[in-house]
Design a protein around this motif. Structure first.
Motif, PDB file in Angstrom:
ATOM      1  N   ASP A   1      45.976  34.587  49.162  1.00 35.41           N
ATOM      2  CA  ASP A   1      45.715  34.856  47.750  1.00 35.41           C
ATOM      3  C   ASP A   1      44.550  34.158  47.131  1.00 35.41           C
ATOM      4  OD1 ASP A   1      48.635  35.580  47.788  1.00 35.41           O
ATOM      5  OD2 ASP A   1      49.412  33.708  48.258  1.00 35.41           O
ATOM      6  N   ILE A   2      43.800  33.336  48.177  1.00 39.27           N
ATOM      7  CA  ILE A   2      42.304  32.358  47.080  1.00 39.27           C
ATOM      8  C   ILE A   2      41.382  32.265  48.019  1.00 39.27           C
ATOM      9  CG2 ILE A   2      42.257  30.451  46.121  1.00 39.27           C
ATOM     10  CD1 ILE A   2      45.164  29.542  46.367  1.00 39.27           C
ATOM     11  N   MET A   3      40.919  32.350  47.496  1.00 39.74           N
ATOM     12  CA  MET A   3      39.212  32.849  47.854  1.00 39.74           C
ATOM     13  C   MET A   3      38.236  32.372  46.471  1.00 39.74           C
ATOM     14  SD  MET A   3      36.576  35.705  49.517  1.00 39.74           S
ATOM     15  CE  MET A   3      37.209  36.895  47.704  1.00 39.74           C
ATOM     16  N   ALA A   4      37.090  30.705  47.302  1.00 45.84           N
ATOM     17  CA  ALA A   4      36.786  30.179  46.256  1.00 45.84           C
ATOM     18  C   ALA A   4      35.532  29.719  46.925  1.00 45.84           C
ATOM     19  CB  ALA A   4      37.355  29.078  45.492  1.00 45.84           C
TER      20      ALA A   4
ATOM     21  N   LEU B   1      42.844  24.714  43.415  1.00 44.99           N
ATOM     22  CA  LEU B   1      43.342  25.571  43.604  1.00 44.99           C
ATOM     23  C   LEU B   1      44.196  25.764  44.903  1.00 44.99           C
ATOM     24  CD1 LEU B   1      40.113  27.932  43.267  1.00 44.99           C
ATOM     25  CD2 LEU B   1      41.584  26.801  41.567  1.00 44.99           C
ATOM     26  N   PHE B   2      44.139  25.315  45.794  1.00 40.62           N
ATOM     27  CA  PHE B   2      44.917  25.845  47.759  1.00 40.62           C
ATOM     28  C   PHE B   2      46.045  24.522  47.085  1.00 40.62           C
ATOM     29  CE2 PHE B   2      41.260  27.095  48.655  1.00 40.62           C
ATOM     30  CZ  PHE B   2      40.801  28.247  49.176  1.00 40.62           C
ATOM     31  N   ASN B   3      45.611  22.959  46.721  1.00 40.78           N
ATOM     32  CA  ASN B   3      46.804  22.484  46.704  1.00 40.78           C
ATOM     33  C   ASN B   3      46.886  21.425  45.370  1.00 40.78           C
ATOM     34  OD1 ASN B   3      45.100  21.586  49.741  1.00 40.78           O
ATOM     35  ND2 ASN B   3      47.655  22.364  50.076  1.00 40.78           N
ATOM     36  N   GLN B   4      47.333  21.736  44.872  1.00 47.23           N
ATOM     37  CA  GLN B   4      48.125  20.683  43.276  1.00 47.23           C
ATOM     38  C   GLN B   4      48.817  19.355  43.443  1.00 47.23           C
ATOM     39  OE1 GLN B   4      46.566  19.724  39.688  1.00 47.23           O
ATOM     40  NE2 GLN B   4      45.985  21.681  40.751  1.00 47.23           N
ATOM     41  N   THR B   5      48.287  18.615  43.158  1.00 45.87           N
ATOM     42  CA  THR B   5      49.348  17.348  43.055  1.00 45.87           C
ATOM     43  C   THR B   5      50.263  17.149  42.409  1.00 45.87           C
ATOM     44  OG1 THR B   5      47.349  16.200  44.052  1.00 45.87           O
ATOM     45  CG2 THR B   5      49.193  14.737  42.654  1.00 45.87           C
TER      46      THR B   5
ATOM     47  N   GLN C   1      30.237  18.836  40.614  1.00 45.61           N
ATOM     48  CA  GLN C   1      30.367  20.134  41.415  1.00 45.61           C
ATOM     49  C   GLN C   1      30.819  21.274  40.587  1.00 45.61           C
ATOM     50  OE1 GLN C   1      34.036  18.301  43.063  1.00 45.61           O
ATOM     51  NE2 GLN C   1      35.222  19.560  41.822  1.00 45.61           N
ATOM     52  N   ILE C   2      30.793  22.341  41.049  1.00 43.15           N
ATOM     53  CA  ILE C   2      30.925  24.109  40.216  1.00 43.15           C
ATOM     54  C   ILE C   2      32.039  25.018  41.579  1.00 43.15           C
ATOM     55  CG2 ILE C   2      29.513  25.997  39.428  1.00 43.15           C
ATOM     56  CD1 ILE C   2      27.150  24.482  39.259  1.00 43.15           C
ATOM     57  N   LEU C   3      32.479  25.206  40.650  1.00 42.70           N
ATOM     58  CA  LEU C   3      33.782  26.002  41.029  1.00 42.70           C
ATOM     59  C   LEU C   3      33.850  27.022  40.657  1.00 42.70           C
ATOM     60  CD1 LEU C   3      36.853  25.959  42.582  1.00 42.70           C
ATOM     61  CD2 LEU C   3      37.321  25.679  40.672  1.00 42.70           C
ATOM     62  N   ALA C   4      33.967  28.451  42.209  1.00 48.29           N
ATOM     63  CA  ALA C   4      34.120  30.013  41.674  1.00 48.29           C
ATOM     64  C   ALA C   4      34.684  30.364  42.519  1.00 48.29           C
ATOM     65  CB  ALA C   4      32.376  30.703  41.880  1.00 48.29           C
ATOM     66  N   GLY C   5      35.326  30.808  42.328  1.00 47.33           N
ATOM     67  CA  GLY C   5      36.390  31.588  42.973  1.00 47.33           C
ATOM     68  C   GLY C   5      36.861  32.352  42.348  1.00 47.33           C
ATOM     69  N   LYS C   6      38.228  32.967  43.431  1.00 45.84           N
ATOM     70  CA  LYS C   6      39.393  34.471  43.405  1.00 45.84           C
ATOM     71  C   LYS C   6      40.601  33.455  42.972  1.00 45.84           C
ATOM     72  CE  LYS C   6      41.227  38.795  42.856  1.00 45.84           C
ATOM     73  NZ  LYS C   6      42.855  38.849  43.204  1.00 45.84           N
TER      74      LYS C   6
ATOM     75  N   PHE D   1      44.662  33.859  43.071  1.00 43.80           N
ATOM     76  CA  PHE D   1      46.150  35.230  42.364  1.00 43.80           C
ATOM     77  C   PHE D   1      44.982  35.788  41.940  1.00 43.80           C
ATOM     78  CE2 PHE D   1      48.040  31.257  43.849  1.00 43.80           C
ATOM     79  CZ  PHE D   1      48.906  31.779  44.730  1.00 43.80           C
ATOM     80  N   ASP D   2      45.653  36.857  40.958  1.00 48.46           N
ATOM     81  CA  ASP D   2      44.865  37.525  40.129  1.00 48.46           C
ATOM     82  C   ASP D   2      44.143  37.044  38.740  1.00 48.46           C
ATOM     83  OD1 ASP D   2      46.715  39.261  41.080  1.00 48.46           O
ATOM     84  OD2 ASP D   2      48.693  39.029  39.842  1.00 48.46           O
ATOM     85  N   ASP D   3      43.524  36.025  38.940  1.00 47.22           N
ATOM     86  CA  ASP D   3      42.660  35.614  38.549  1.00 47.22           C
ATOM     87  C   ASP D   3      41.006  35.466  38.841  1.00 47.22           C
ATOM     88  OD1 ASP D   3      43.718  35.448  36.278  1.00 47.22           O
ATOM     89  OD2 ASP D   3      45.509  33.729  36.690  1.00 47.22           O
ATOM     90  N   TYR D   4      39.876  35.795  37.723  1.00 46.33           N
ATOM     91  CA  TYR D   4      38.493  34.821  38.256  1.00 46.33           C
ATOM     92  C   TYR D   4      38.426  33.703  37.768  1.00 46.33           C
ATOM     93  CZ  TYR D   4      38.398  39.835  40.434  1.00 46.33           C
ATOM     94  OH  TYR D   4      37.911  40.254  42.169  1.00 46.33           O
ATOM     95  N   SER D   5      38.351  32.139  38.230  1.00 46.47           N
ATOM     96  CA  SER D   5      37.969  31.020  38.075  1.00 46.47           C
ATOM     97  C   SER D   5      36.472  30.231  38.509  1.00 46.47           C
ATOM     98  CB  SER D   5      39.172  30.132  38.566  1.00 46.47           C
ATOM     99  OG  SER D   5      38.856  28.758  38.687  1.00 46.47           O
ATOM    100  N   LEU D   6      35.972  29.667  37.148  1.00 43.86           N
ATOM    101  CA  LEU D   6      34.919  29.292  37.334  1.00 43.86           C
ATOM    102  C   LEU D   6      35.407  28.191  36.503  1.00 43.86           C
ATOM    103  CD1 LEU D   6      32.336  31.916  35.514  1.00 43.86           C
ATOM    104  CD2 LEU D   6      32.786  31.000  37.746  1.00 43.86           C
ATOM    105  N   GLY D   7      34.444  26.420  37.375  1.00 38.10           N
ATOM    106  CA  GLY D   7      35.484  25.116  36.575  1.00 38.10           C
ATOM    107  C   GLY D   7      33.281  24.498  36.517  1.00 38.10           C
ATOM    108  N   ILE D   8      33.769  23.064  36.376  1.00 38.15           N
ATOM    109  CA  ILE D   8      32.657  22.513  36.307  1.00 38.15           C
ATOM    110  C   ILE D   8      33.328  21.386  36.831  1.00 38.15           C
ATOM    111  CG2 ILE D   8      31.921  22.320  34.396  1.00 38.15           C
ATOM    112  CD1 ILE D   8      29.273  21.960  35.373  1.00 38.15           C
ATOM    113  N   GLY D   9      32.629  20.208  37.470  1.00 39.09           N
ATOM    114  CA  GLY D   9      33.612  18.818  37.691  1.00 39.09           C
ATOM    115  C   GLY D   9      32.148  17.210  37.474  1.00 39.09           C
ATOM    116  N   TRP D  10      32.658  16.269  36.990  1.00 37.61           N
ATOM    117  CA  TRP D  10      31.696  15.096  37.125  1.00 37.61           C
ATOM    118  C   TRP D  10      32.509  14.083  37.673  1.00 37.61           C
ATOM    119  CZ3 TRP D  10      32.913  17.175  32.497  1.00 37.61           C
ATOM    120  CH2 TRP D  10      33.318  16.051  31.345  1.00 37.61           C
TER     121      TRP D  10
END
Length: 381
Positions: A199-202, A160-164, A215-220, A222-231
């Motif tokens: 802009d971001i809080m996660a 969310l903070f640093n995209q490649t 890993q489980i991701l949750a946060g705000k 910008f104007d979106d609320y985000s949920l995620g999972i990864g392995w």
């Protein structure tokens, strides 16, 4: 008498300050390193498209880059870090501000241009500037830093903070973000992270089940609320990774999600193979001109609905490695080819010869959009 007392007090204060300074100096370690590189690029553009937008069909650009990294360590818990990019630009892209290249160099308190002539430009950027405190299970960072939450090899919806940007191979360290980051490490590779800025809080929760990291991701975002999972794990010796995230805007009721999976394998000979796929349920109309100034984000790491990547690397010699990457969309309307050779000339000197070629289906058949040849010589100190 009063003057003598003041002088004595001043003397004691001076002695105390000198003692504190000597103590800090004894407990503080300073380290630094730097490198310089020379990147040359030779662009060959589709003649019909170049006529359409009134640019030449070929041109050359050059960038000389000097990067300095400084680190201060105080005792075992406190540290401070700074990294500075200094880049000198010349060539057609700078001279003509092609695709808003020159205007795209940001100006702020941590980055500015010291020279903006017609033929030449110099830009300075502090892309790392943070203080860190760590003690046992806790680590706290504040300032401009790299927050790398992606578990995938590429196309990270959790970053969310640093995209490649896969196409920007020259930015080795990747961009930083101004944020506060708090990490708490528990037993058995389990940890919890929090990060926030304007802009971001996660938050990110990392844990392990058997031989897999999750890993489980949750946060705000910008104007979106985000949920995620990864392995990340392995299947019969081959790496197997996945990363999924959703983005919901409660004000507009917009909803989107994207996910990527990949597998890679390293042979005893040194041969490395990797394959990956990214899916996005919502995409925007694509133009070939956006390739020159892509708006990469966690919601938009690639512009197509289906994106496939294949990568191969092989060491011809302990000092020479060859490799190639291919990217295409689901309908084969877009194909990208990126071969490269990396030569270690000495312990401190590396040479990269690389190219990027893009084809798109503008009518019935694939047509070449552009071809770029890069040479980069980098010396580390």
């Amino acid at each position: 008498m009063e003057k003598s007392l003041v002088m004595n007090q001043f003397k004691y204060i001076l002695i105390l300050c000198l003692s504190i300074f000597q103590w800090l100096q004894a407990q503080t370690i300073f380290e630094h390193n730097y490198y310089a590189s020379n990147l040359n690029s030779f662009q060959f553009y589709n003649p019909e498209l170049s006529d359409l937008i009134s640019i030449p069909s070929d041109w050359r650009d050059q960038q000389i880059h000097f990067r300095w990294n400084g680190h201060i360590y105080h005792e075992d818990h406190l540290s401070a870090h700074i990294s500075v990019r200094n880049r000198l630009f010349s060539g057609y892209q700078w001279e003509e501000n092609l695709f808003n290249f020159r205007d795209g160099l940001e100006t702020s308190s941590l980055q500015f241009s010291s020279l903006q002539e017609k033929k030449l430009g110099i830009h300075h950027q502090i892309d790392r500037l943070y203080a860190q405190w760590e003690n046992g299970k806790w680590k706290i960072r504040y300032g401009r830093q790299r927050i790398n939450w992606g578990i995938q090899n590429y196309w990270n919806s959790h970053d969310l903070f640093n995209q490649t940007d896969f196409f920007d191979f020259d930015y080795i360290e990747r961009p930083g973000a101004d944020a506060l980051r708090i990490e708490y490490f528990r037993k058995n590779n389990e940890s919890v992270e929090w990060a926030l800025n304007k802009d971001i809080m996660a938050g990110l929760y990392n844990f392990n089940i058997k031989s897999y990291d999750f890993q489980i991701l949750a946060g705000k975002y910008f104007d979106d609320y985000s949920l995620g999972i990864g392995w990340a794990g392995q299947i019969k010796g081959a790496g197997f990774k996945g990363e999924f995230a959703s983005f919901s805007n409660f004000n507009t009721s917009e909803y989107s999600w994207l996910g990527s999976i990949s597998s890679d394998y390293s042979f005893k000979s040194g041969l490395y193979l990797s394959i990956g796929c990214l899916y996005r349920n919502q995409v925007e109309a694509f133009s070939p001109f956006t390739l020159f100034s892509p708006k990469i984000s966690a919601k938009n790491p690639m512009p197509f609905q289906y994106n496939f990547l294949y990568q191969i690397n092989y060491p011809l010699h302990p000092l020479v490695q060859i490799g190639a990457a291919v990217i295409h969309d689901g309908k084969l309307d877009f194909v990208f080819l990126n071969p490269q050779i990396i030569c270690s000339v000495s312990d401190s000197l590396d040479l990269i010869i690389s190219s990027q070629s893009t084809w798109m289906k503008l009518s019935e058949e694939l047509e070449s959009i552009n071809k770029i040849l890069f040479t980069r010589l980098q010396m580390s100190f």
